[in-house]
Design an enzyme around this catalytic site. Structure first.
Site, PDB file in Angstrom:
ATOM      1  N   GLU A 340       0.794  -1.244   0.000  1.00  0.00           N
ATOM      2  CA  GLU A 340       0.000   0.000   0.000  1.00  0.00           C
ATOM      3  C   GLU A 340       0.823   1.289   0.000  1.00  0.00           C
ATOM      4  O   GLU A 340       0.573   2.189   0.796  1.00  0.00           O
ATOM      5  CB  GLU A 340      -0.948  -0.010   1.219  1.00  0.00           C
ATOM      6  N   GLU A 457      -6.673 -10.361  -1.345  1.00  0.00           N
ATOM      7  CA  GLU A 457      -7.536 -10.094  -0.180  1.00  0.00           C
ATOM      8  C   GLU A 457      -8.988  -9.933  -0.610  1.00  0.00           C
ATOM      9  O   GLU A 457      -9.691  -9.034  -0.157  1.00  0.00           O
ATOM     10  CB  GLU A 457      -7.055  -8.825   0.557  1.00  0.00           C
TER      11      GLU A 457
HETATM   12  O1  9MR Z   1      -7.763  -7.947   8.455  1.00  0.00           O
HETATM   13  C1  9MR Z   1      -6.915  -7.054   9.135  1.00  0.00           C
HETATM   14  C2  9MR Z   1      -7.629  -6.516  10.345  1.00  0.00           C
HETATM   15  O2  9MR Z   1      -7.822  -7.557  11.287  1.00  0.00           O
HETATM   16  C3  9MR Z   1      -6.835  -5.389  10.965  1.00  0.00           C
HETATM   17  O3  9MR Z   1      -7.590  -4.809  11.987  1.00  0.00           O
HETATM   18  C4  9MR Z   1      -6.537  -4.354   9.901  1.00  0.00           C
HETATM   19  C5  9MR Z   1      -5.742  -3.199  10.436  1.00  0.00           C
HETATM   20  O4  9MR Z   1      -5.299  -2.377   9.396  1.00  0.00           O
HETATM   21  O5  9MR Z   1      -5.794  -4.965   8.864  1.00  0.00           O
HETATM   22  C6  9MR Z   1      -6.566  -5.900   8.204  1.00  0.00           C
HETATM   23  O6  9MR Z   1      -5.886  -6.389   7.085  1.00  0.00           O
HETATM   24  C7  9MR Z   1      -5.561  -5.424   6.081  1.00  0.00           C
HETATM   25  C8  9MR Z   1      -4.403  -5.974   5.302  1.00  0.00           C
HETATM   26  O7  9MR Z   1      -3.335  -6.258   6.160  1.00  0.00           O
HETATM   27  C9  9MR Z   1      -3.947  -5.014   4.225  1.00  0.00           C
HETATM   28  N1  9MR Z   1      -5.036  -4.646   3.366  1.00  0.00           N
HETATM   29  C10 9MR Z   1      -6.224  -4.181   4.033  1.00  0.00           C
HETATM   30  C11 9MR Z   1      -6.697  -5.201   5.063  1.00  0.00           C
HETATM   31  C12 9MR Z   1      -7.990  -4.752   5.671  1.00  0.00           C
HETATM   32  O8  9MR Z   1      -7.813  -3.595   6.429  1.00  0.00           O
END
Ligand code: 9MR
Length: 626
Positions: A340, A457
């Site tokens: 990102e 994802e």
């Molecule tokens: O699924 C993840 C969630 O449990 C966390 O709270 C969150 C914090 O940013 O991150 C989520 O995973 C992210 C992933 O690492 C990167 N792309 C976006 C995902 C959703 O936020």
């Protein structure tokens, strides 16, 4: 709801809460409806919650009531983290999933939370929020799931309230083992069904391991690729105390790491032979601000670019070294090296800290001035990752045209330098945006780079959660999967961001293929509709016939080098999809291509000719591995 508390349990809970005795009773969790502790906090009922701050007054009160005649009232608070806690070590078992229900209310407007805390394997106290509400009305914590593992100790459930001094009220508290609901065994496996096209995977979190039904779905449908939802992110891997201790000894550039948060997942993937996508090494988010500060101090100045380069190199080196030392047999076949880094308009992120609320700013940009941290990240990952590990750039909103272009430009440059293998399209979608055609444009652009593409994802939210809304979602999912199948020559894996709606980061908008009861949703039906289950046995027989006409395929010295025998599609794994690809090749299916290296890998018996014997041998080998 008025459920009286198990008296024997209450006595033991009270003793444990008072620290008087160790808990004598093992509470059975075998029966799904075995309530462990339920109370309405009525007058005369003993309250076994204790105050987290040691100053709280906890009592049965009629001041504010949800059910019955009383509720638990917590007063005398001085800090937002003050509130009632319940020790779980002696009443719950590790590795078992539980549900807790309760009603909560704060005296005036604030954020009211139910959380869990524990000491991890490194002796570090960890806190994890389970659910929160805002306002001052009664709100229900309904069947909130939680679990803990054997290496987590001193485990508490607790309530807290963002306002430091307001009173908290809790009523109708029930703690019970989560019911175990069987999954549908008679529906086709997604990973089998899609094996002619690409691998199918999912993201899981350590807490999911304690749900047998959840893990049964993972094993049945998503066994090609597992991403850890959080546990390999810098926030979890960086060991602050060890970093600071190292800095105190004069070494400010060797970040210390721990795998403690990821260990239960790594154990699981090792024991179940599940391939893993590493997520993620270099990211602005879920990376502590202190990582970028002098002496790793929260209030330190930002370090220089030179120092941060050394920290980055050593962090990446240490992560790979720890994994190699502790988990040499876990197949972490790919890594999101950088996550990102581009904004939707194609520019780098704004420089700055994350802060506690996650600002979206990037401390990497703050230190480097721009996105020039990306190339060194890939350089170090290439240097320290085990040979053959696929290195990915990963991003969301990847279909926004300027962002697509920024990613393509960056990836093309890195590819020319041999530093990148793939582009990860997160694909957090909504039924209303993007359109399938806009999404396809991005996939086409990424495929055109010649790099491997993975959907990393995938989830699709819907604001309309009615039956009609779920039908619309099913159609959208189906259209997206059609696009992905169309580009399957470039796409090596489609990874969903979770399995069941209730465990998703966007749970309210039901974005996944299975519901909270582990049952397939219309979206699942839509994406399997029309697909044929590949018949491996039949294909192999056909191949044997084709074999004689194919004996001219002899590898010459200009052919590819072996990388992994059996890995015909060169995705770093040897799976059924490789056999299918080889068979299609031998059957002269013009719609597929196999690289020289893929052909070399297909020559399973290494006699210089990839043929039906190899397909048969590969099949027998896989059967033996199963
Ligand atoms: O699924 C993840 C969630 O449990 C966390 O709270 C969150 C914090 O940013 O991150 C989520 O995973 C992210 C992933 O690492 C990167 N792309 C976006 C995902 C959703 O936020």
């Amino acid at each position: 709801m008025r459920i009286s508390c198990n008296r024997k349990l209450l006595a033991a809970l009270t003793a444990a809460a008072m620290g008087v005795v160790s808990f004598p009773t093992v509470i059975s969790s075998s029966a799904a409806d075995d309530v462990i502790y339920a109370t309405g906090f009525e007058a005369g009922e003993e309250i076994v919650f204790t105050g987290r701050g040691g100053i709280e007054v906890i009592e049965s009160s009629t001041e504010q009531v949800h059910g019955g005649d009383a509720a638990m009232c917590v007063s005398g608070r001085e800090k937002s983290w003050n509130g009632p806690q319940l020790l779980l070590d002696d009443i719950c078992e590790p590795g078992v999933e539980y549900v807790v229900s309760a009603w909560g209310k704060s005296e005036w407007y604030s954020t009211f939370s139910l959380s869990m805390e524990y000491t991890d394997a490194d002796g570090i106290r960890q806190y994890s929020n389970l659910k929160s509400f805002q306002g001052d009305a009664w709100n229900e914590f309904s069947e909130v799931k939680f679990s803990f593992s054997a290496d987590q100790t001193n485990v508490y459930l607790y309530f807290e309230c963002s306002d430091a001094t307001c009173k908290m009220y809790i009523d109708d508290f029930v703690l019970a083992p989560a019911p175990v609901i069987p999954i549908q065994e008679d529906i086709p496996s997604l990973s089998d069904l899609y094996s002619p096209y690409f691998n199918i995977g999912t993201a899981i979190m350590a807490s999911n391991l304690s749900s047998p039904s959840f893990m049964a779905l993972v094993e049945k449908h998503f066994d090609d690729s597992i991403t850890f939802g959080n546990e390999l992110k810098p926030d979890f891997v960086l060991n602050k105390a060890a970093c600071q201790a190292m800095a105190a000894e004069g070494n400010d550039t060797n970040p210390q790491v721990t795998l403690s948060a990821a260990r239960s997942l790594l154990n699981y993937c090792r024991d179940h032979n599940l391939p893993v996508r590493g997520h993620t090494l270099v990211w602005h988010s879920q990376t502590p601000d202190w990582f970028f500060k002098e002496n790793y101090a929260d209030d330190g100045d930002f370090v220089s670019r030179e120092v941060m380069l050394l920290r980055m190199e050593n962090y990446i080196k240490n992560v790979f070294a720890a994994l190699e030392a502790e988990y040499p047999t876990v197949n972490i076949y790919a890594w999101d090296v950088v996550n990102e880094a581009w904004q939707d308009d194609g520019n780098p992120r704004n420089p700055g800290e994350q802060g506690s609320s996650g600002s979206g700013n990037s401390a990497w940009v703050k230190v480097f001035g721009d996105n020039s941290f990306i190339e060194p990240a890939f350089t170090y990952a290439r240097k320290y990752a085990p040979e053959g590990t696929k290195l990915f750039y990963n991003d969301y909103n990847e279909y926004m045209p300027q962002k697509t272009q920024a990613i393509v430009d960056m990836a093309t440059d890195l590819a020319a330098k041999g530093l990148i293998d793939g582009i990860g399209c997160q694909s957090h979608l909504d039924v209303s945006f993007p359109s399938t055609s806009a999404y396809e444009k991005a996939i086409a652009a990424f495929a055109a780079t010649g790099l491997e593409v993975q959907i990393t994802e995938l989830d699709v939210t819907t604001s309309d959660t009615s039956e009609a809304g779920l039908t619309t979602q099913a159609q959208y999912y189906s259209d997206i999967m059609d696009v992905l199948v169309k580009y399957s020559d470039s796409i090596s894996a489609v990874v969903f961001w979770g399995v069941t709606d209730d465990q998703s980061w966007r749970a309210e908008k039901l974005p996944l293929l299975f519901d909270a009861s582990f049952q397939a949703k219309p979206a699942y039906d839509a994406i399997v509709d029309g697909l044929e289950m590949p018949d491996i046995t039949t294909t192999t027989t056909t191949t044997t016939t084709t074999l004689t006409t194919e004996t001219t395929i002899v590898l010459t010295s200009t052919g590819g080098a072996y990388t992994l025998l059996g890995d015909v599609n060169c995705d770093g794994m040897f799976k059924v999809s490789d056999i299918i690809l080889l068979n299609r090749f031998l059957a002269e299916d013009n719609s597929i291509t196999i690289t020289d290296t893929g052909l070399a890998n297909a020559d399973f018996d290494q006699n210089g000719v990839p043929d039906g014997d190899d397909a048969a041998a590969m099949l027998m080998r896989l059967a033996a591995l199963d």
